[in-house]
Design a protein around this motif. Sequence first.
Motif, PDB file in Angstrom:
ATOM      1  N   LEU A  70       2.272  19.130   3.525  1.00  0.00           N
ATOM      2  CA  LEU A  70       3.617  19.700   3.662  1.00  0.00           C
ATOM      3  C   LEU A  70       4.244  19.963   2.297  1.00  0.00           C
ATOM      4  N   MET A  71       4.025  19.025   1.368  1.00  0.00           N
ATOM      5  CA  MET A  71       4.559  19.222   0.015  1.00  0.00           C
ATOM      6  C   MET A  71       3.976  20.476  -0.613  1.00  0.00           C
ATOM      7  N   ARG A  72       2.690  20.657  -0.424  1.00  0.00           N
ATOM      8  CA  ARG A  72       2.039  21.832  -1.012  1.00  0.00           C
ATOM      9  C   ARG A  72       2.542  23.109  -0.329  1.00  0.00           C
ATOM     10  N   CYS A  73       2.666  23.055   0.999  1.00  0.00           N
ATOM     11  CA  CYS A  73       3.164  24.227   1.727  1.00  0.00           C
ATOM     12  C   CYS A  73       4.567  24.609   1.261  1.00  0.00           C
ATOM     13  N   TYR A  75       6.012  23.935  -1.624  1.00  0.00           N
ATOM     14  CA  TYR A  75       5.968  24.482  -2.976  1.00  0.00           C
ATOM     15  C   TYR A  75       5.465  25.928  -2.949  1.00  0.00           C
ATOM     16  N   ASN A  76       4.397  26.170  -2.181  1.00  0.00           N
ATOM     17  CA  ASN A  76       3.861  27.532  -2.102  1.00  0.00           C
ATOM     18  C   ASN A  76       4.891  28.493  -1.514  1.00  0.00           C
ATOM     19  N   ARG A  77       5.615  27.990  -0.515  1.00  0.00           N
ATOM     20  CA  ARG A  77       6.648  28.812   0.105  1.00  0.00           C
ATOM     21  C   ARG A  77       7.763  29.116  -0.906  1.00  0.00           C
ATOM     22  N   PHE A  78       8.095  28.104  -1.677  1.00  0.00           N
ATOM     23  CA  PHE A  78       9.131  28.270  -2.704  1.00  0.00           C
ATOM     24  C   PHE A  78       8.699  29.322  -3.720  1.00  0.00           C
ATOM     25  N   VAL A  79       7.474  29.217  -4.189  1.00  0.00           N
ATOM     26  CA  VAL A  79       6.987  30.158  -5.195  1.00  0.00           C
ATOM     27  C   VAL A  79       6.916  31.567  -4.610  1.00  0.00           C
ATOM     28  N   ASP A  80       6.421  31.674  -3.375  1.00  0.00           N
ATOM     29  CA  ASP A  80       6.267  33.001  -2.769  1.00  0.00           C
ATOM     30  C   ASP A  80       7.611  33.620  -2.416  1.00  0.00           C
ATOM     31  N   GLY A  81       8.408  32.845  -1.691  1.00  0.00           N
ATOM     32  CA  GLY A  81       9.620  33.407  -1.120  1.00  0.00           C
ATOM     33  C   GLY A  81      10.757  33.553  -2.090  1.00  0.00           C
ATOM     34  N   TYR A  82      10.822  32.676  -3.043  1.00  0.00           N
ATOM     35  CA  TYR A  82      11.989  32.687  -3.920  1.00  0.00           C
ATOM     36  C   TYR A  82      11.716  33.348  -5.260  1.00  0.00           C
ATOM     37  N   ARG A  83      10.501  33.819  -5.426  1.00  0.00           N
ATOM     38  CA  ARG A  83      10.186  34.533  -6.657  1.00  0.00           C
ATOM     39  C   ARG A  83      11.038  35.791  -6.761  1.00  0.00           C
ATOM     40  N   LYS A  84      11.257  36.407  -5.595  1.00  0.00           N
ATOM     41  CA  LYS A  84      12.010  37.666  -5.596  1.00  0.00           C
ATOM     42  C   LYS A  84      13.489  37.415  -5.884  1.00  0.00           C
ATOM     43  N   LYS A  85      13.976  36.322  -5.372  1.00  0.00           N
ATOM     44  CA  LYS A  85      15.425  36.096  -5.470  1.00  0.00           C
ATOM     45  C   LYS A  85      15.870  35.806  -6.896  1.00  0.00           C
ATOM     46  N   LYS A  86      15.059  35.005  -7.600  1.00  0.00           N
ATOM     47  CA  LYS A  86      15.395  34.613  -8.972  1.00  0.00           C
ATOM     48  C   LYS A  86      16.818  34.093  -9.058  1.00  0.00           C
ATOM     49  N   SER A  87      17.166  33.288  -8.079  1.00  0.00           N
ATOM     50  CA  SER A  87      18.546  32.804  -8.050  1.00  0.00           C
ATOM     51  C   SER A  87      18.671  31.514  -8.827  1.00  0.00           C
ATOM     52  N   ALA A  88      19.684  31.456  -9.649  1.00  0.00           N
ATOM     53  CA  ALA A  88      19.967  30.216 -10.356  1.00  0.00           C
ATOM     54  C   ALA A  88      20.674  29.266  -9.402  1.00  0.00           C
ATOM     55  N   PRO A  89      20.571  27.965  -9.638  1.00  0.00           N
ATOM     56  CA  PRO A  89      21.276  27.039  -8.760  1.00  0.00           C
ATOM     57  C   PRO A  89      22.767  27.326  -8.728  1.00  0.00           C
ATOM     58  N   ASP A 148      -3.997  16.419  -7.052  1.00  0.00           N
ATOM     59  CA  ASP A 148      -4.683  16.418  -5.765  1.00  0.00           C
ATOM     60  C   ASP A 148      -3.853  17.135  -4.703  1.00  0.00           C
ATOM     61  N   ILE A 149      -2.554  16.888  -4.724  1.00  0.00           N
ATOM     62  CA  ILE A 149      -1.682  17.473  -3.696  1.00  0.00           C
ATOM     63  C   ILE A 149      -1.554  18.983  -3.877  1.00  0.00           C
ATOM     64  N   MET A 150      -1.274  19.374  -5.107  1.00  0.00           N
ATOM     65  CA  MET A 150      -0.985  20.784  -5.365  1.00  0.00           C
ATOM     66  C   MET A 150      -2.225  21.611  -5.676  1.00  0.00           C
ATOM     67  N   LYS A 151      -3.340  20.935  -5.804  1.00  0.00           N
ATOM     68  CA  LYS A 151      -4.593  21.631  -6.146  1.00  0.00           C
ATOM     69  C   LYS A 151      -4.443  22.404  -7.457  1.00  0.00           C
ATOM     70  N   ILE A 152      -3.826  21.722  -8.417  1.00  0.00           N
ATOM     71  CA  ILE A 152      -3.640  22.303  -9.748  1.00  0.00           C
ATOM     72  C   ILE A 152      -4.345  21.374 -10.733  1.00  0.00           C
ATOM     73  N   PRO A 153      -5.081  21.922 -11.703  1.00  0.00           N
ATOM     74  CA  PRO A 153      -5.795  21.053 -12.650  1.00  0.00           C
ATOM     75  C   PRO A 153      -4.847  20.112 -13.387  1.00  0.00           C
TER      76      PRO A 153
END
Lengths: 183, 233
Positions: A70-73, A75-89, A148-153
Amino acid sequence: MTQVVSFFKRQSSGDSFEEVLAPHMNSLFKQAYQYTGNTQDAEDLLQDLLVELYQKQDKLHTAKSLRAWLMRCLYNRFVDGYRKKKSAPNFDSLHDEYLANKLPNDDSPETSYWHKQVLAGLSLLSREQRMVVCLHDIEGHTLAELSDIMKIPLGTLKSHLFRGRRILQDRFKLQPFDDCVRL
Amino acid sequence: MKCNELNNLIDDYIAGQIEAGVEKQISDHLTVCIDCRERVRQYKEYFVRMATFNAPNLDSGRSARILRLAVEEGEKRIAAKKHKLSFMRGFAAASILAVALLFGVNTLNTSNPPSEIVSMYDWERDISLVIHVPNDMDGALLVLDLPDDISIRGLEYLAHIEWPVDLKKGSNVITLPINIEPYAEYAEQLTLAASIEYKDKKRDFMLDISLASPQTGKHSQLFDASAALFNNV
């Protein structure tokens, strides 16, 4: 036939979609908040993730380590979906009614002040840096776990963490010290 | 201990998760190295700042609401996917079955009537003619003589229409946007006269269009050319 098979799979897994996810909702929301920086975007991100997961319930029920998956999903959703928005907090959200009641230690103005500063600092980081800083330095996961979770080296994570920390430290240096914090 | 070695251990050192012997080495190093001492101080301050950051909790009411909305939206999307899939399957099946006109170059050379299977289906008041040819027929002239009850949308004043078409080997789908006159629903059957001319040869066809019962359904549903014709397929 596929529907019949998936029906029995779902039956055998026992729990419904809501029952499976309910225990993870709070931690997922917190993670989403760390990524997005405000409650509304965090809820939207979580909602998007859940809608996606609902359509992939077979994967949900067969995930080996559900929390990590779920954590990985998310994060992936965040990267995919919010890349376009580029919204600052949205820092105004720190003062909204909901957050005012929910922030831990909200009785301390200093805590609230630094909470805001950390949020502002996180907004300066790349998504990868923000993920590793939040999950490592705030949530307390080790780099090996995150790898291990994020499958990132591991080396890549270390690099993101180092750069992210340096940006945050530089920002914190620019803030007043505890005894002269402007509140 | 060297500065770069301390850098690798600084997280564990600050977290207090380091062996006693190594911790002693670090302490000794910090007493003599101002840079590392400052670095450790900055890291400690960093962790103190980060510790003030606590994401808000999600109460059970909001959690349940988000889950419920996700389930509702998920159901909608699944239904939409199924609908789209069934439409595509239906469309593909109709395309395969609706062989409208079997027309071959070889049949042009014979006086026998071509073995034609004529079929049409209505879709949003569009007629689809599916013309099957065994070989490419570039520049074939398709001619239609329209009955009074039917006209081509946008060309309502034309009772006779012809245009060149490049027919490719296999099935060729030609869509005709038509209007059906209101009184046409009282006619039991309409006939569309069609012909194809290719290389100075011409072949005429009569395409029957059957209408459904005029007493039921909306006007747009009355044009049911497919039913009778599909029965033979």
